[in-house]
Design a protein around this motif. Structure first.
Motif, PDB file in Angstrom:
ATOM      1  N   ALA A 137       0.222   0.668  10.017  1.00  0.00           N
ATOM      2  CA  ALA A 137      -0.569  -0.414  10.611  1.00  0.00           C
ATOM      3  C   ALA A 137      -0.072  -1.775  10.132  1.00  0.00           C
ATOM      4  O   ALA A 137       0.067  -2.714  10.927  1.00  0.00           O
ATOM      5  N   VAL A 138       0.208  -1.910   8.847  1.00  0.00           N
ATOM      6  CA  VAL A 138       0.723  -3.173   8.314  1.00  0.00           C
ATOM      7  C   VAL A 138       2.088  -3.484   8.922  1.00  0.00           C
ATOM      8  O   VAL A 138       2.366  -4.627   9.305  1.00  0.00           O
ATOM      9  N   ASP A 139       2.946  -2.472   9.034  1.00  0.00           N
ATOM     10  CA  ASP A 139       4.251  -2.689   9.671  1.00  0.00           C
ATOM     11  C   ASP A 139       4.087  -3.187  11.104  1.00  0.00           C
ATOM     12  O   ASP A 139       4.809  -4.085  11.545  1.00  0.00           O
ATOM     13  N   ALA A 140       3.130  -2.623  11.834  1.00  0.00           N
ATOM     14  CA  ALA A 140       2.876  -3.053  13.212  1.00  0.00           C
ATOM     15  C   ALA A 140       2.404  -4.505  13.245  1.00  0.00           C
ATOM     16  O   ALA A 140       2.837  -5.289  14.094  1.00  0.00           O
ATOM     17  N   VAL A 141       1.533  -4.869  12.315  1.00  0.00           N
ATOM     18  CA  VAL A 141       1.046  -6.254  12.221  1.00  0.00           C
ATOM     19  C   VAL A 141       2.200  -7.210  11.935  1.00  0.00           C
ATOM     20  O   VAL A 141       2.373  -8.229  12.607  1.00  0.00           O
ATOM     21  N   LEU A 142       3.001  -6.886  10.935  1.00  0.00           N
ATOM     22  CA  LEU A 142       4.095  -7.775  10.536  1.00  0.00           C
ATOM     23  C   LEU A 142       5.158  -7.884  11.624  1.00  0.00           C
ATOM     24  O   LEU A 142       5.709  -8.965  11.854  1.00  0.00           O
ATOM     25  N   ALA A 143       5.445  -6.786  12.311  1.00  0.00           N
ATOM     26  CA  ALA A 143       6.409  -6.831  13.411  1.00  0.00           C
ATOM     27  C   ALA A 143       5.884  -7.694  14.550  1.00  0.00           C
ATOM     28  O   ALA A 143       6.630  -8.469  15.152  1.00  0.00           O
ATOM     29  N   CYS A 144       4.598  -7.580  14.845  1.00  0.00           N
ATOM     30  CA  CYS A 144       3.986  -8.382  15.907  1.00  0.00           C
ATOM     31  C   CYS A 144       3.956  -9.856  15.527  1.00  0.00           C
ATOM     32  O   CYS A 144       4.227 -10.723  16.356  1.00  0.00           O
ATOM     33  N   ALA A 145       3.671 -10.157  14.281  1.00  0.00           N
ATOM     34  CA  ALA A 145       3.588 -11.546  13.823  1.00  0.00           C
ATOM     35  C   ALA A 145       4.950 -12.214  13.824  1.00  0.00           C
ATOM     36  O   ALA A 145       5.065 -13.396  14.131  1.00  0.00           O
ATOM     37  N   GLY A 146       5.971 -11.455  13.484  1.00  0.00           N
ATOM     38  CA  GLY A 146       7.303 -12.035  13.393  1.00  0.00           C
ATOM     39  C   GLY A 146       7.448 -12.878  12.142  1.00  0.00           C
ATOM     40  O   GLY A 146       6.492 -13.095  11.399  1.00  0.00           O
ATOM     41  N   PRO A 147       8.650 -13.395  11.904  1.00  0.00           N
ATOM     42  CA  PRO A 147       8.912 -14.121  10.657  1.00  0.00           C
ATOM     43  C   PRO A 147       8.290 -15.516  10.591  1.00  0.00           C
ATOM     44  O   PRO A 147       8.170 -16.080   9.515  1.00  0.00           O
ATOM     45  N   SER A 148       7.858 -16.052  11.720  1.00  0.00           N
ATOM     46  CA  SER A 148       7.350 -17.432  11.711  1.00  0.00           C
ATOM     47  C   SER A 148       5.850 -17.529  11.455  1.00  0.00           C
ATOM     48  O   SER A 148       5.321 -18.623  11.302  1.00  0.00           O
ATOM     49  N   ARG A 149       5.161 -16.398  11.403  1.00  0.00           N
ATOM     50  CA  ARG A 149       3.713 -16.427  11.184  1.00  0.00           C
ATOM     51  C   ARG A 149       3.367 -15.708   9.886  1.00  0.00           C
ATOM     52  O   ARG A 149       3.953 -14.704   9.545  1.00  0.00           O
ATOM     53  N   HIS A 150       2.354 -16.213   9.210  1.00  0.00           N
ATOM     54  CA  HIS A 150       1.882 -15.647   7.940  1.00  0.00           C
ATOM     55  C   HIS A 150       0.529 -14.969   8.173  1.00  0.00           C
ATOM     56  O   HIS A 150      -0.357 -15.550   8.791  1.00  0.00           O
ATOM     57  N   ILE A 151       0.370 -13.761   7.664  1.00  0.00           N
ATOM     58  CA  ILE A 151      -0.916 -13.065   7.744  1.00  0.00           C
ATOM     59  C   ILE A 151      -1.819 -13.678   6.688  1.00  0.00           C
ATOM     60  O   ILE A 151      -1.517 -13.640   5.494  1.00  0.00           O
ATOM     61  N   THR A 152      -2.944 -14.252   7.117  1.00  0.00           N
ATOM     62  CA  THR A 152      -3.838 -14.916   6.175  1.00  0.00           C
ATOM     63  C   THR A 152      -4.950 -14.014   5.673  1.00  0.00           C
ATOM     64  O   THR A 152      -5.464 -14.221   4.585  1.00  0.00           O
ATOM     65  N   GLN A 153      -5.336 -13.019   6.487  1.00  0.00           N
ATOM     66  CA  GLN A 153      -6.433 -12.147   6.070  1.00  0.00           C
ATOM     67  C   GLN A 153      -6.478 -10.896   6.921  1.00  0.00           C
ATOM     68  O   GLN A 153      -6.210 -10.940   8.117  1.00  0.00           O
ATOM     69  N   CYS A 154      -6.822  -9.793   6.277  1.00  0.00           N
ATOM     70  CA  CYS A 154      -7.188  -8.588   7.017  1.00  0.00           C
ATOM     71  C   CYS A 154      -8.679  -8.742   7.313  1.00  0.00           C
ATOM     72  O   CYS A 154      -9.500  -8.764   6.412  1.00  0.00           O
ATOM     73  N   LEU A 155      -9.012  -8.894   8.581  1.00  0.00           N
ATOM     74  CA  LEU A 155     -10.404  -9.104   8.956  1.00  0.00           C
ATOM     75  C   LEU A 155     -11.189  -7.808   8.991  1.00  0.00           C
ATOM     76  O   LEU A 155     -12.347  -7.764   8.573  1.00  0.00           O
ATOM     77  N   ARG A 156     -10.554  -6.743   9.508  1.00  0.00           N
ATOM     78  CA  ARG A 156     -11.271  -5.494   9.694  1.00  0.00           C
ATOM     79  C   ARG A 156     -10.314  -4.321   9.631  1.00  0.00           C
ATOM     80  O   ARG A 156      -9.211  -4.387  10.132  1.00  0.00           O
ATOM     81  N   MET A 157     -10.777  -3.269   8.982  1.00  0.00           N
ATOM     82  CA  MET A 157     -10.068  -1.994   8.981  1.00  0.00           C
ATOM     83  C   MET A 157     -11.056  -0.923   9.427  1.00  0.00           C
ATOM     84  O   MET A 157     -12.179  -0.862   8.926  1.00  0.00           O
ATOM     85  N   THR A 158     -10.616  -0.111  10.368  1.00  0.00           N
ATOM     86  CA  THR A 158     -11.404   1.047  10.771  1.00  0.00           C
ATOM     87  C   THR A 158     -10.604   2.288  10.411  1.00  0.00           C
ATOM     88  O   THR A 158      -9.421   2.387  10.753  1.00  0.00           O
ATOM     89  N   VAL A 159     -11.250   3.205   9.694  1.00  0.00           N
ATOM     90  CA  VAL A 159     -10.606   4.426   9.222  1.00  0.00           C
ATOM     91  C   VAL A 159     -11.337   5.615   9.837  1.00  0.00           C
ATOM     92  O   VAL A 159     -12.546   5.760   9.661  1.00  0.00           O
ATOM     93  N   TYR A 160     -10.584   6.430  10.560  1.00  0.00           N
ATOM     94  CA  TYR A 160     -11.126   7.651  11.155  1.00  0.00           C
ATOM     95  C   TYR A 160     -10.597   8.833  10.350  1.00  0.00           C
ATOM     96  O   TYR A 160      -9.401   8.915  10.078  1.00  0.00           O
ATOM     97  N   LEU A 161     -11.482   9.748   9.975  1.00  0.00           N
ATOM     98  CA  LEU A 161     -11.107  10.912   9.177  1.00  0.00           C
ATOM     99  C   LEU A 161     -11.580  12.188   9.848  1.00  0.00           C
ATOM    100  O   LEU A 161     -12.751  12.298  10.221  1.00  0.00           O
ATOM    101  N   VAL A 162     -10.700  13.151   9.973  1.00  0.00           N
ATOM    102  CA  VAL A 162     -11.091  14.487  10.418  1.00  0.00           C
ATOM    103  C   VAL A 162     -11.528  15.227   9.165  1.00  0.00           C
ATOM    104  O   VAL A 162     -10.718  15.476   8.265  1.00  0.00           O
TER     105      VAL A 162
END
Length: 141
Positions: A61-86
């Protein structure tokens, strides 16, 4: 260093950006497209293995976020995480497993990036995965 998003397992994007928010698709504990863990937590999968699975799903998930943001944007906060467990019907240690994902996100994005979290027990997930994680993050331009 360029970060690649995990390849989607269907007809969807790994992450998308709208304004200053990045949303990920649900990420399972895959590496190089291969599911690393299967099973039911509390039955065929231990809590310790589920923690490792949760950390791998969080990495994706973090890799997907960083790839989407690209090198010119900084992640300032994780607003929400949803975790599904079987997990089994009587399983109650959801937070122990979700903490492994939260710890990974804080490690990768910084200690001030942890946001709210919901952890949900479900009957099944795609491909037989025991864990699936979604992230919503804020970015700065």
């Amino acid at each position: 260093m360029t970060i690649s998003a995990p390849p989607p397992q269907g007809a969807y994007l790994p992450a998308t950006i709208h304004g200053d928010i990045i949303y990920t698709a649900g990420m399972t504990p895959r590496k190089n497209g291969n599911l690393l863990f299967e099973g039911v937590i509390g039955d065929t999968l231990s809590i310790e293995s589920a923690k490792v699975a949760a950390a791998q799903a969080a990495k994706n998930a973090v890799d997907a976020v960083l790839a989407c943001a690209g090198p010119s944007r900084h992640i300032t906060q994780c607003l929400r995480m949803t975790v599904y467990l079987v997990c089994t019907t009587g399983f109650t240690d959801h937070s122990k497993i979700a903490d492994a994902a939260s710890d990974y996100v804080m490690y990768r994005l910084g200690t001030e990036t942890n946001g709210v979290r919901t952890t949900i027990g479900v009957a099944g997930l795609p491909g037989g995965a025991p864990v699936e994680i979604e992230l919503t993050t804020a970015i700065a331009h």
